[in-house]
Design a protein around this motif. Structure first.
Motif, short mmCIF file in Angstrom:
data_model
loop_
_atom_site.label_atom_id
_atom_site.label_comp_id
_atom_site.label_asym_id
_atom_site.label_seq_id
_atom_site.Cartn_x
_atom_site.Cartn_y
_atom_site.Cartn_z
N THR A 1 0.70 -1.25 -0.01
CA THR A 1 0.02 -0.17 0.05
C THR A 1 1.01 1.29 0.13
O THR A 1 1.81 1.46 0.86
CB THR A 1 -0.80 0.06 1.24
N TYR B 1 -3.00 -1.46 -5.16
CA TYR B 1 -3.70 -2.35 -4.39
C TYR B 1 -3.43 -2.23 -2.82
O TYR B 1 -2.34 -1.39 -2.49
CB TYR B 1 -2.75 -3.77 -4.70
N ASN C 1 -3.92 -4.00 0.89
CA ASN C 1 -4.42 -5.17 1.70
C ASN C 1 -3.45 -4.98 3.00
O ASN C 1 -2.23 -5.45 2.72
CB ASN C 1 -4.23 -6.36 0.90
N GLU D 1 -3.08 -6.96 5.41
CA GLU D 1 -2.59 -8.22 5.80
C GLU D 1 -1.34 -8.39 4.85
O GLU D 1 -0.09 -9.16 5.31
CB GLU D 1 -3.46 -9.53 5.68
N PHE E 1 -1.61 -14.16 -0.85
CA PHE E 1 -2.60 -12.87 -0.86
C PHE E 1 -2.77 -12.46 -2.25
O PHE E 1 -3.73 -12.17 -2.93
CB PHE E 1 -1.87 -11.81 -0.04
N ASP F 1 -6.07 -11.86 -4.39
CA ASP F 1 -6.49 -10.66 -4.85
C ASP F 1 -6.09 -10.33 -5.96
O ASP F 1 -6.60 -9.22 -6.79
CB ASP F 1 -5.83 -9.55 -3.92
#
Lengths: 309, 286, 509
Positions: free
Chosen positions: C429, C436, C438, C440, C467, C471
């Motif tokens: 991020t 994108y 996330n 986690e 992940f 995603d």
């Protein structure tokens, strides 16, 4: 004469200033080189810091005045990419561009003029029917294609000439042919029209009536008068050749300014690109000036500085 | 014999000599207009398993008369559709630069004074920036698309027309009929378009034909620099640029569009020459 | 007829003029000696940006200057980090790394390479005023100091597991010389300690290096090495065929066919740490819907791309990684090619006919871009390619998610063989490349960056890859195989990190 020179100098300065403003603004609009210089993994802060260090976070006007100040002191700055003075880079490449452009021009003028004059002298002869269209081929092909074809034929296949670079005297032949082919037809065309024009004039009839041979008529009388349009075109064509060299130099790996211009513009190496555009503009202005001087030499009736009658 | 028969040469032989080239041009214009009807296959449809096949290659019930390109697309269809894009870009950019350049030149030649000085300085400035460099920069700023390409080419080429329109206007503007029109109270647009333009059009048309050929080559040059028409849309320049790495292994990709490009540029140039001779002769006789 | 005769005379005059001009101009320019067995000539697609090893970040410069300089550590053919200037290293703590150096290395001007030079080189790069484009790779270093003769201590702000891998790319410059002549002069006349000495650089044409006969690892194989700047691929191949070049780089599979057909040439290949991948915007545009992104992953036939477009020179990957890259996991599998399933997913997402923009620039293989476009159009999307020059491409791709397009194809390498340089900058991020988010995933890659324990790092990367699969902010396509072509007599084994060490090449007798 003095007034003419002063006038010319002032308009030249205005043009150069205009060129610099336009190029400077468009170049900044196209974005600074920071993104191209940073490594892939750089963060936004890394890039911002690099941008700040390079001075691209300042307002355009500020950057422009700083640049103008430098140029007024004959300081053209240091390349962001190569990290050496702009003049060093350009100085080492300029001879190659001149070498290529002049050889190309020599090819274009000699071959173009010969074919043009010959086809004017023998209307409907084989030169006009075969050679004139043939040199049009050179003007109708993209150089990035014809250039590679030349390399494949003369270097790879026949092994006569070097495939690229500027290592030997013969290295210049292929790129000069590819580049000169662009202007050859123009010269042939202009020469042909000019000679035909002259041949139809009264004084030619008078000379002919004296029984002077056709060859002498053309070489001694007609050519002199027909050369004015050729000189005009030559000035424009040199500028065209310099521009066309961007692609030819890339194809033939010729270490001249054309290739450098494309690289520095796509790489946003502003200071180098700006200096190159400056050189191109000055060249153009000087060439036009020389063309004007030549007119008056060739035809004393043309008076420098005289306003249109 | 030479000199006396000169005008006959021009009228008879020259006109006939130019006819084949007019036909060639007509054929290409037809190809461009009717591309969807003539093209045997979809020019964008790839077949990765039939890449780089030579002319005459037959598979799945269709013959690829000109072979296939680096993504297995039918080269004939691409060249036909490419005609459309290449001619369109050249035509539009000549229209843009020609009309803008002529209008500015007319104004400069008619108004004189400050307008003239400003315009002619602008012309000088534009002419002294190498066109290809300016084009690279502007495409970078605007982004490459057909519209932007036309804008860029139009913006870089207008000064050529301005110069000629200006020089011609200077000559014509002092003619008695123009003065008469002005004294009769005609407005500027009317004088420009009704009285001046028709009389300066001939040399401009000649320049336009030559520029048309040049624009096709410029589009190809920009493709070489990666700034031409967007892939996968075919233009002759784009096809040739994609095929330039295959000159030794798959010659057909560059040769066919190259020949088309050559034929069109040649025909346009010869027509331009003919027009010049024609106009010259007319002005001589009148 | 007489006229034609005169024309011929004129013609001869013209020819004489041209030849004269050509000869006159060459005599002023440097001449390259004829090809001998002692020389090696290399064609590169670009000229080096500059030869200051800290002054740029591009492959073309790297391939040249690495032969002039020595680095602190290097990699062997298998990719393991091994000693070079440093003989050994130990972690004093998680953030302090101590190096012991060789004492028998001399710079080309005869001065010995000392701990001072090493500390100076690191300090030079991390000094913001020097404006090194490489700064981002080394900015975790807070200081480098000499702790004794032949001893250097490097301190980082926090534990940084990739430090050694980054130092593989760090060249040692001579402190005394750089300080004496200044950065500009050093760049014009670089002096290093490597197997080759800088001889000359004719701008735009070639860089010439000369053997450093007293090199500490032994006498180098060629007396002179020339790097030619030849931008056009077809011209490079012509150079190789005519003997102007002995080895050329960056070929495509289609070029390889030509090379193989020539008995005087051979093709050299190496699996690299470069990964071909497709970026998919997870924050904006129709690909914001994860079903659309999954459909895209399922709609791409990676095998067909590799076999048809890459001529088999490429290895299918399941993740954005490969076994030679630290952080690789064999446990995460890619989506199998399933156009029917992809169409179904798009239908569920109501995204049939959705318009996607595919950003690209001439720097990327346009054939692959167009092939992917067609594959995605085949499953029911409407993909438009938007190509701009590299600078503009980067600005869009790295800018706001709304303007970053839906897709972009790239071939990523961090030159560090570690996922820390790949999936972290690509997907964490807030990084410039990431579209994108996330938490986690961010946690996993951050944790992997902040510890030196290898098994813990591996575990976190396995999580991160899972992940990415779920995603789909990006799709791994293939492991890039670098293609080189050389004359048959040249002996060389290219390596995964695409290092171009002339020292490892030789003529076969």
């Amino acid at each position: 004469m003095t007034r003419f020179l002063i006038n010319r100098a002032i308009t030249a300065l205005i043009s150069i200033l205009g060129v610099m403003v336009i190029v400077f603004v468009i170049m900044r609009l196209s974005g600074d080189p920071t993104l191209l210089l940073a490594p892939q993994g750089a963060s936004a802060q890394d890039i911002e810091r690099l941008r700040h260090e390079l001075g691209f976070d300042q307002p355009i006007a500020m950057q422009f005045f700083q640049y103008m100040w430098m140029v007024l002191h004959f300081d053209y700055g240091t390349s962001f990419v190569q990290r050496i003075p702009v003049l060093t880079i350009i100085g080492s490449r300029l001879p190659y561009t001149l070498w290529l452009a002049l050889t190309a021009l020599a090819f274009a003028i000699t071959i173009g003029l010969l074919i043009g004059i010959a086809s004017a002298a023998r209307r409907g002869g084989w030169i006009e029917r075969l050679l004139l269209p043939l040199i049009l081929v050179g003007q109708s092909l993209p150089t990035f294609w014809s250039g590679i074809l030349l390399i494949m034929l003369f270097s790879v296949h026949l092994g006569w000439l070097p495939s690229s670079g500027a290592d030997q005297a013969s290295s210049v032949i292929l790129p000069a042919l590819a580049l000169g082919a662009l202007s050859m037809a123009t010269f042939a065309r202009i020469a042909r029209t000019a000679v035909i024009d002259e041949l139809s004039k009264d004084y030619v009839r008078a000379i002919r009536a004296k029984g002077i041979g056709e060859t002498r008529v053309i070489l001694t009388h007609v050519l002199r008068n027909a050369s004015i349009p050729v000189i005009t075109i030559a000035a424009i064509e040199i500028a065209n050749l310099l521009a066309g060299s961007a692609i030819v130099e890339t194809v033939f790996a010729w270490p001249g300014l054309g290739q450098l211009a494309v690289q520095t513009i796509t790489g946003r190496d502003f200071l180098v690109a700006q200096a190159l555009v400056l050189i191109a503009a000055i060249t153009y202005i000087v060439l036009n000036f020389i063309a004007d001087l030549l007119y008056s030499l060739v035809d004393p009736r043309i008076c420098l500085g005289a306003r249109g009658r | 014999m030479r000199v006396t028969s000169l005008s006959q040469w021009l009228t008879k032989k020259k006109a006939w000599g130019v006819l084949p080239f007019a036909i060639i041009l007509f054929v290409f214009i037809l190809l461009a207009l009717c591309a969807p009807l003539i093209a045997p296959l979809d020019p964008l449809n790839q077949s990765l398993l039939a890449r780089l096949k030579p002319p005459g290659f037959f598979a799945n019930g269709v013959t690829r008369w000109l072979g296939s390109d680096e993504l297995g697309r039918d080269l004939l269809s691409r060249v036909i559709y490419g005609t459309r894009i290449s001619l369109l870009v050249a035509l539009l950019s000549v229209c843009v630069s020609g009309s803008v350049g002529t209008l500015i030149g007319l104004i400069a030649g008619y108004r004189r004074g400050w307008t003239e000085i400003l315009i002619m300085r602008a012309v000088d400035i534009m002419m002294s920036i190498p066109a290809i460099l300016l084009a690279i920069l502007m495409v970078a700023v605007l982004g490459p698309s057909v519209t932007n390409l036309v804008i860029v080419l139009g913006l870089t080429r207008w000064p050529r027309y301005t110069r000629i329109a200006y020089a011609q206007t200077l000559v014509v503007a002092n003619m008695p009929y123009v003065t008469a029109a002005r004294l009769a109270g005609a407005r500027m647009p009317r004088i420009l378009f009704h009285h001046l333009l028709p009389n300066i059009l001939a040399p401009l048309v000649v320049v336009a034909t030559l520029e048309f050929g040049l624009m096709i080559l410029y589009e190809a040059g920009l493709s070489f620099l990666g700034l031409g028409i967007q892939p996968p849309t075919p233009s002759w320049g784009a096809i040739m640029n994609a095929g330039r790495d295959y000159i030794a292994s798959a010659w057909w990709i560059t040769v066919f569009p190259g020949v088309c490009l050559f034929l069109v540029v040649l025909s346009v140039n010869l027509l331009g020459d003919y027009l010049r001779d024609y106009f010259d002769r007319r002005s001589m006789t009148s | 007829m007489k006229f034609l005769g005169d024309i011929m005379k004129l013609h001869k005059l013209g020819l004489a003029l041209i030849t004269g001009l050509a000869l006159a101009s060459t005599s002023a320019l440097t001449q390259v000696s004829a090809q001998t067995k002692d020389a090696l000539s290399i064609d590169l697609p670009n000229e080096p940006g500059n030869l200051d090893p800290h002054g740029q970040y591009d492959t073309d410069s790297y391939g040249v200057y690495r032969n002039i300089f020595d680095n602190l550590v290097t990699r062997d053919v298998s990719g393991k980090i091994i000693p070079k200037v440093a003989t050994s290293w130990t972690y004093a703590s998680d953030t302090v790394l101590d190096f012991t150096l060789r004492s028998d290395i001399k710079f080309h001007d005869g001065t010995p390479l000392t701990a001072e030079d090493v500390a100076f080189s690191i300090t030079r790069i991390i000094n913001p005023a020097f404006k090194s484009p490489q700064l981002a790779n080394f900015n975790s270093i807070t200081k480098a100091e000499v702790t004794g003769p032949g001893k250097v201590r490097v301190t980082t702000a926090s534990p940084y597991p990739v430090l050694l891998a980054q130092l593989v790319n760090m060249s040692i410059v001579p402190k005394a010389y750089v300080e004496k002549v200044g950065d500009v002069q050093f760049n014009l006349q670089p002096i290093g300690s490597g197997p080759y000495k800088f001889s000359s650089w004719q701008k735009g044409a070639r860089v010439v290096l000369e053997a450093n006969d007293t090199y500490w690892e032994g006498k180098p194989p060629f007396k002179t090495v020339t790097f030619n700047n030849v931008p056009n691929t077809a011209t490079r191949i012509a150079d190789l065929k005519t003997g102007r070049a002995d080895i050329i780089r960056f070929l495509t599979a289609d070029d390889a066919v030509q090379i193989k057909a020539d008995p005087a040439l051979k093709l050299l290949t190496a699996e690299t740490e470069r990964i071909g991948y497709l970026f998919v915007n997870a924050l904006a545009t129709p690909t914001k819907d994860v079903r659309v992104r999954k459909a895209i992953a399922m709609g791409i036939d990676r095998n067909l791309i590799i076999s048809a477009l890459l001529g088999g020179y490429g290895k299918q990957v399941d993740i954005i990684g490969a076994p030679s890259i630290f952080g690789y996991t064999p446990d995460v599998k890619g989506y199998p090619f399933d156009p029917a399933g992809a169409r179904e997913l798009l239908k569920q997402a109501g995204a049939v006919g959705a318009e996607l923009t595919f950003l690209t620039s001439p720097a990327y293989d346009q054939r692959i871009v167009q092939a992917i476009q067609q594959m995605l159009n085949d499953i029911g999307l409407k993909v438009t390619i938007s190509s701009s020059d590299q600078r503009t491409f980067l600005q869009k791709r790295q800018g706001n998610p709304e303007e970053a397009g839906s897709l972009a194809y790239g071939v990523w390498s961090c030159a560090c063989q570690d996922e820390d340089g790949i999936i972290l900058p690509l997907f964490k991020t807030g990084t410039i490349w990431s579209k994108y988010s996330n938490p986690e995933f961010d946690k996993a890659v951050t944790a992997a960056r902040e510890t030196l324990k290898e098994d813990e790092r591996l575990k976190n990367y396995a999580k991160a890859h899972a992940f990415i699969k779920e995603d789909v902010p990006g799709v791994g396509l293939y492991q890039f195989v670098a293609l080189y072509a050389s004359r048959k007599e040249l002996q060389w084994t290219p390596t995964a990190n695409e290092a171009f060490f002339i020292n490892q090449m030789k003529w076969q007798n």
